[in-house]
Design a protein around this motif. Sequence first.
Motif, PDB file in Angstrom:
ATOM      1  N   PHE A 431      -5.650  12.612  11.626  1.00 25.12           N
ATOM      2  CA  PHE A 431      -6.077  12.011  10.362  1.00 25.12           C
ATOM      3  C   PHE A 431      -6.015  10.485  10.495  1.00 25.12           C
ATOM      4  O   PHE A 431      -5.000   9.937  10.908  1.00 25.12           O
ATOM      5  N   PRO A 432      -7.096   9.772  10.145  1.00 27.58           N
ATOM      6  CA  PRO A 432      -7.140   8.329  10.410  1.00 27.58           C
ATOM      7  C   PRO A 432      -6.443   7.503   9.337  1.00 27.58           C
ATOM      8  O   PRO A 432      -6.260   7.933   8.201  1.00 27.58           O
ATOM      9  N   VAL A 433      -6.065   6.300   9.723  1.00 28.42           N
ATOM     10  CA  VAL A 433      -5.639   5.278   8.779  1.00 28.42           C
ATOM     11  C   VAL A 433      -6.862   4.423   8.475  1.00 28.42           C
ATOM     12  O   VAL A 433      -7.552   3.984   9.390  1.00 28.42           O
ATOM     13  N   LYS A 434      -7.150   4.226   7.194  1.00 28.64           N
ATOM     14  CA  LYS A 434      -8.306   3.422   6.807  1.00 28.64           C
ATOM     15  C   LYS A 434      -7.905   1.946   6.853  1.00 28.64           C
ATOM     16  O   LYS A 434      -6.961   1.524   6.191  1.00 28.64           O
ATOM     17  N   LEU A 435      -8.607   1.181   7.656  1.00 26.59           N
ATOM     18  CA  LEU A 435      -8.292  -0.235   7.828  1.00 26.59           C
ATOM     19  C   LEU A 435      -8.891  -1.071   6.698  1.00 26.59           C
ATOM     20  O   LEU A 435      -9.869  -0.655   6.066  1.00 26.59           O
ATOM     21  N   PHE A 453      -1.484   6.404  21.184  1.00 31.10           N
ATOM     22  CA  PHE A 453      -2.534   5.412  21.344  1.00 31.10           C
ATOM     23  C   PHE A 453      -3.384   5.413  20.073  1.00 31.10           C
ATOM     24  O   PHE A 453      -3.205   6.257  19.181  1.00 31.10           O
ATOM     25  N   CYS A 454      -4.283   4.458  19.961  1.00 33.23           N
ATOM     26  CA  CYS A 454      -5.106   4.358  18.757  1.00 33.23           C
ATOM     27  C   CYS A 454      -6.520   3.952  19.152  1.00 33.23           C
ATOM     28  O   CYS A 454      -6.713   3.064  19.992  1.00 33.23           O
ATOM     29  N   LEU A 455      -7.511   4.614  18.558  1.00 34.99           N
ATOM     30  CA  LEU A 455      -8.918   4.282  18.750  1.00 34.99           C
ATOM     31  C   LEU A 455      -9.537   3.951  17.409  1.00 34.99           C
ATOM     32  O   LEU A 455      -9.210   4.588  16.391  1.00 34.99           O
ATOM     33  N   THR A 456     -10.438   2.984  17.379  1.00 38.69           N
ATOM     34  CA  THR A 456     -11.091   2.618  16.123  1.00 38.69           C
ATOM     35  C   THR A 456     -12.585   2.884  16.194  1.00 38.69           C
ATOM     36  O   THR A 456     -13.213   2.760  17.255  1.00 38.69           O
ATOM     37  N   ASN A 457     -13.120   3.247  15.041  1.00 36.41           N
ATOM     38  CA  ASN A 457     -14.563   3.373  14.866  1.00 36.41           C
ATOM     39  C   ASN A 457     -14.860   2.993  13.425  1.00 36.41           C
ATOM     40  O   ASN A 457     -14.435   3.685  12.494  1.00 36.41           O
ATOM     41  N   GLY A 458     -15.536   1.874  13.237  1.00 33.45           N
ATOM     42  CA  GLY A 458     -15.789   1.387  11.888  1.00 33.45           C
ATOM     43  C   GLY A 458     -14.502   0.926  11.236  1.00 33.45           C
ATOM     44  O   GLY A 458     -13.788   0.076  11.760  1.00 33.45           O
ATOM     45  N   ARG A 459     -14.184   1.543  10.083  1.00 36.80           N
ATOM     46  CA  ARG A 459     -12.927   1.215   9.401  1.00 36.80           C
ATOM     47  C   ARG A 459     -11.843   2.252   9.673  1.00 36.80           C
ATOM     48  O   ARG A 459     -10.756   2.179   9.112  1.00 36.80           O
ATOM     49  N   TYR A 460     -12.136   3.214  10.529  1.00 37.61           N
ATOM     50  CA  TYR A 460     -11.163   4.250  10.838  1.00 37.61           C
ATOM     51  C   TYR A 460     -10.319   3.861  12.051  1.00 37.61           C
ATOM     52  O   TYR A 460     -10.846   3.459  13.089  1.00 37.61           O
ATOM     53  N   ALA A 461      -9.000   4.017  11.918  1.00 37.11           N
ATOM     54  CA  ALA A 461      -8.091   3.884  13.051  1.00 37.11           C
ATOM     55  C   ALA A 461      -7.495   5.261  13.313  1.00 37.11           C
ATOM     56  O   ALA A 461      -6.721   5.776  12.508  1.00 37.11           O
ATOM     57  N   ALA A 537      -0.997  -2.949   8.056  1.00 39.91           N
ATOM     58  CA  ALA A 537      -2.252  -2.197   8.119  1.00 39.91           C
ATOM     59  C   ALA A 537      -2.167  -0.893   7.343  1.00 39.91           C
ATOM     60  O   ALA A 537      -3.093  -0.538   6.608  1.00 39.91           O
ATOM     61  N   GLU A 538      -1.068  -0.153   7.511  1.00 37.63           N
ATOM     62  CA  GLU A 538      -0.989   1.123   6.794  1.00 37.63           C
ATOM     63  C   GLU A 538      -0.857   0.924   5.290  1.00 37.63           C
ATOM     64  O   GLU A 538      -1.207   1.803   4.509  1.00 37.63           O
ATOM     65  N   ASN A 539      -0.385  -0.249   4.873  1.00 36.27           N
ATOM     66  CA  ASN A 539      -0.309  -0.558   3.446  1.00 36.27           C
ATOM     67  C   ASN A 539      -1.576  -1.215   2.911  1.00 36.27           C
ATOM     68  O   ASN A 539      -1.617  -1.626   1.746  1.00 36.27           O
ATOM     69  N   GLY A 540      -2.597  -1.332   3.769  1.00 35.57           N
ATOM     70  CA  GLY A 540      -3.864  -1.892   3.335  1.00 35.57           C
ATOM     71  C   GLY A 540      -3.839  -3.378   3.068  1.00 35.57           C
ATOM     72  O   GLY A 540      -4.693  -3.904   2.343  1.00 35.57           O
ATOM     73  N   HIS A 541      -2.877  -4.080   3.647  1.00 41.80           N
ATOM     74  CA  HIS A 541      -2.782  -5.535   3.430  1.00 41.80           C
ATOM     75  C   HIS A 541      -3.980  -6.220   4.083  1.00 41.80           C
ATOM     76  O   HIS A 541      -4.257  -5.997   5.265  1.00 41.80           O
ATOM     77  N   THR A 776       8.342  -8.365  -2.894  1.00 41.23           N
ATOM     78  CA  THR A 776       7.487  -7.201  -2.700  1.00 41.23           C
ATOM     79  C   THR A 776       7.719  -6.702  -1.284  1.00 41.23           C
ATOM     80  O   THR A 776       7.565  -7.468  -0.321  1.00 41.23           O
ATOM     81  N   VAL A 777       8.106  -5.438  -1.149  1.00 37.17           N
ATOM     82  CA  VAL A 777       8.536  -4.915   0.147  1.00 37.17           C
ATOM     83  C   VAL A 777       7.556  -3.853   0.635  1.00 37.17           C
ATOM     84  O   VAL A 777       7.241  -2.907  -0.094  1.00 37.17           O
ATOM     85  N   TYR A 778       7.086  -4.020   1.869  1.00 38.88           N
ATOM     86  CA  TYR A 778       6.194  -3.047   2.499  1.00 38.88           C
ATOM     87  C   TYR A 778       6.998  -2.205   3.487  1.00 38.88           C
ATOM     88  O   TYR A 778       7.687  -2.735   4.363  1.00 38.88           O
ATOM     89  N   LEU A 779       6.902  -0.888   3.316  1.00 39.33           N
ATOM     90  CA  LEU A 779       7.594   0.061   4.186  1.00 39.33           C
ATOM     91  C   LEU A 779       6.573   0.979   4.842  1.00 39.33           C
ATOM     92  O   LEU A 779       5.412   1.044   4.443  1.00 39.33           O
ATOM     93  N   HIS A 780       7.022   1.730   5.822  1.00 35.57           N
ATOM     94  CA  HIS A 780       6.167   2.719   6.469  1.00 35.57           C
ATOM     95  C   HIS A 780       6.234   4.060   5.734  1.00 35.57           C
ATOM     96  O   HIS A 780       7.315   4.531   5.393  1.00 35.57           O
ATOM     97  N   SER A 781       5.065   4.665   5.519  1.00 36.91           N
ATOM     98  CA  SER A 781       5.028   6.027   4.994  1.00 36.91           C
ATOM     99  C   SER A 781       3.894   6.846   5.609  1.00 36.91           C
ATOM    100  O   SER A 781       3.811   8.051   5.384  1.00 36.91           O
ATOM    101  N   LYS A 782       3.022   6.200   6.391  1.00 33.54           N
ATOM    102  CA  LYS A 782       1.917   6.908   7.039  1.00 33.54           C
ATOM    103  C   LYS A 782       2.108   7.013   8.546  1.00 33.54           C
ATOM    104  O   LYS A 782       1.685   7.998   9.150  1.00 33.54           O
ATOM    105  N   VAL A 783       2.676   5.978   9.147  1.00 31.70           N
ATOM    106  CA  VAL A 783       2.953   6.003  10.586  1.00 31.70           C
ATOM    107  C   VAL A 783       4.416   5.641  10.792  1.00 31.70           C
ATOM    108  O   VAL A 783       5.036   5.010   9.933  1.00 31.70           O
TER     109      VAL A 783
END
Length: 804
Positions: A431-435, A453-461, A537-541, A776-783
């Motif tokens: 499942f991708p992370v939307k950049l 590892f990570c591959l990107t295509n468009g806005r998908y990581a 990135a995972e927080n959409g910043h 304002t605190v950014y934490l990990h919840s997707k990766v």
Amino acid sequence: MTRQHGKRIHINGIVQGVGFRPFVFGLADRYGLAGWVRNTSAGVDIEVDGAPDALAHFVAALTAEAPPLAQIDDVTAEDIPANGFVGFEIVASTAVPNAFQPISPDVCVCDDCLRELFDPTDRRYLYPFINCTNCGPRFTIIQDIPYDRPLTTMAPFAMCPDCRREYENPLDRRFHAQPVACPACGPQVWLERGVESVECGVVENSALHTPHSALEAAQRLLAEGKILAIKGLGGFHLACDALSETAVSTLRDRKLRRDKPFALMMPDLETVETHCYVNEFERSLLLSRERPIVLLRRRPDSPIARACAPGQEHLGVMLPYTPLHYLLFHHAASQNPQSAIRNPQSNILVMTSGNLSEEPIAYRNDEARERLAALADAFLLHDRDIYIRCDDSVVRSVECGVRSAEATPHSALRTPHLLLPLRRSRGYAPFPVKLPWTVPPILAAGAELKNTFCLTNGRYAFLSHHIGDLENYETLQSFEQGVAHFEQLFRVRPEIIAYDMHPNYLATRYALERAAREGLTAVPVQHHHAHIAACLAENGHPGDRPVIGVSFDGTGYGDDGAIWGGEFFIADYAGYKRPYHLAYTPLPGGDLAVKEPWRLALAWLKHCGFGIADCGFLFQSAIRNPQSAILPIVWQQMEKGVNAPPTSSMGRLFDAVAALLGVRQTVNYEAQAAIELEALADPAETGVYPFALVAAQSVVDPGPMITAVLDDLRRKTPVPTMAARFHNGVAQMTLDVCRDLRTRYNLSEVALSGGVWQNVTLLTRTFPLLQADGFTVYLHSKVPPNDGGLALGQTAVAASSYRE
């Protein structure tokens, strides 16, 4: 008669293998529309004729009523002249050159299939491979897109007439379910023990309850204390009775895994709650369609073998997620279709990865027979091939108020529980992370430990499944196979390859060699910068402003050649400043100090001004197994700087404190000392050990903390009290540094990343302090915050470099 209009619709997202075409068929029937729907390698295409109102309702319902497993990212609908269609049909899939679309992760067996599995009147009664459109294997059986049976490992199994009727019936739950099968035409399971082979013929309802059935034989062997290699969804598990100290210890000896905890599988939620404390959020994680391993606090009266998790107060627990798992717990006398039906002889199993320690998980039958022969007493095999190996995911619940992505810094908090991924694999990958932005084709090679590892295509990581520690040829092969599969699956030909700056990482060597061979742009990314970038990135910043990045981990190659790991950055995707870091101290013995934390304790004592004579005395009193015989040698290493590289690692500071407190002087797996130190911390203790901030030198000095620890040792303060004061001190120090940086740089956003933030005790002490102070605190919840999420950050940094 209402004049007919036409619509041409294209849908992107996870819309294949999730029942989307049958769903579209049903919508078209509801609104009286004619036309067709088809899968392509770019998504789903639809053309329909109908009344304007009906077409509008149809388009709206595509998103509003999408199947539960679907994830719709984009819907484009254009008006076209009516085509004069008669009826609605699902037409053959087509391949679109260079097009791609996301792939669904594997999904646990659904309630409908579970009911049929235990229904004696159903033709799939007790069939280990029952599935439908809403559940079953996806990612692990797909060879290529579009997602159709000929492009999966189910291709060799021709459907029988009954399965074919279900597959072709738009009103059936198995309409176009690619893995659909039954006992007459599908995969079979059997048990091998030496030269013996016990087949599981499931055509007759009584087959599993005969003495010769494979599953019954497997149950009997497990109850006898034997170790089984069981082929699952994404690879093999090694299983044994979790209530037997002897069986678990035997597995440890064979697997060469001395202390690292084993995962457990329990038949149902009732059993889990008998052995562990479970809150509502943890229940939802256990029962989720991803079915991860969830870390839960053990009840003190649980009879589960202590050898399952030595020195730990938490157990990694999962519920069954395949029909085969449910059947392993099945007992003929029980008729409850809603849970794994317990075999009273063995109702809790160790289910650990099927490999020798540090090797990739076995996933092919012949490979398992060869690699696991010395580990398992018997093999429970089946003939549905696994195309890509995929380990179980591991998550943890964190109790802290977290603002939603849409919330303002001063708005109300949502649920006080946060999902903290520790290993992101089965059920979540790919499942991708939307950049936040469209990026060029990038391959990020990840790190050495916990590699993804990570591959990107468009806005998908597309962050990969868990590869493991890249420390041997077998794991490197698994890494290279995974990269090749993702590049084909998601139609990516990388133009840029990002890599960690450490020159000796196998992933780095792969990246540089491939870049030179293929003429790719190679982008080095500092390890801790990648951690902060992953969190953002995972927080959409969007990266339009810098943040305070707090990156705490064990090891990362620094710009100055030192080993970093206790870092405070002012960072965005493009770059970073390093206004503070933990004071440097030697790492005597290099990598050996990671395995022998007493060396780190010695280094910090030297940092605090103690001489070798003082340290000998302190080691006698503070460390249960003093290493006094070699203290002079290690001391000289530090004095002369021989094999004693400087480090600012927070992870190593945790190790040093654990050694000083007598918790752990040597370790058998990564972060063992820190994990056991956290397990001992008294949750009621509010005392704080002090750190010194030396802004002129950009240094956070733990010296005052070490001195306070030694004072408490002399007072014979209880270890749980000291462990808690250390955690509290690190949390308070983090707040103090962030306050200073806010004043100096006018910043109020903080990103917490790095493997040390897996420490929930530290996280739940730090987060409220920062938030209460207006950050304002950014934490990990997707990766994961550990190196398993690093490749996402490498991708974001490389993309920023490209844009600039």
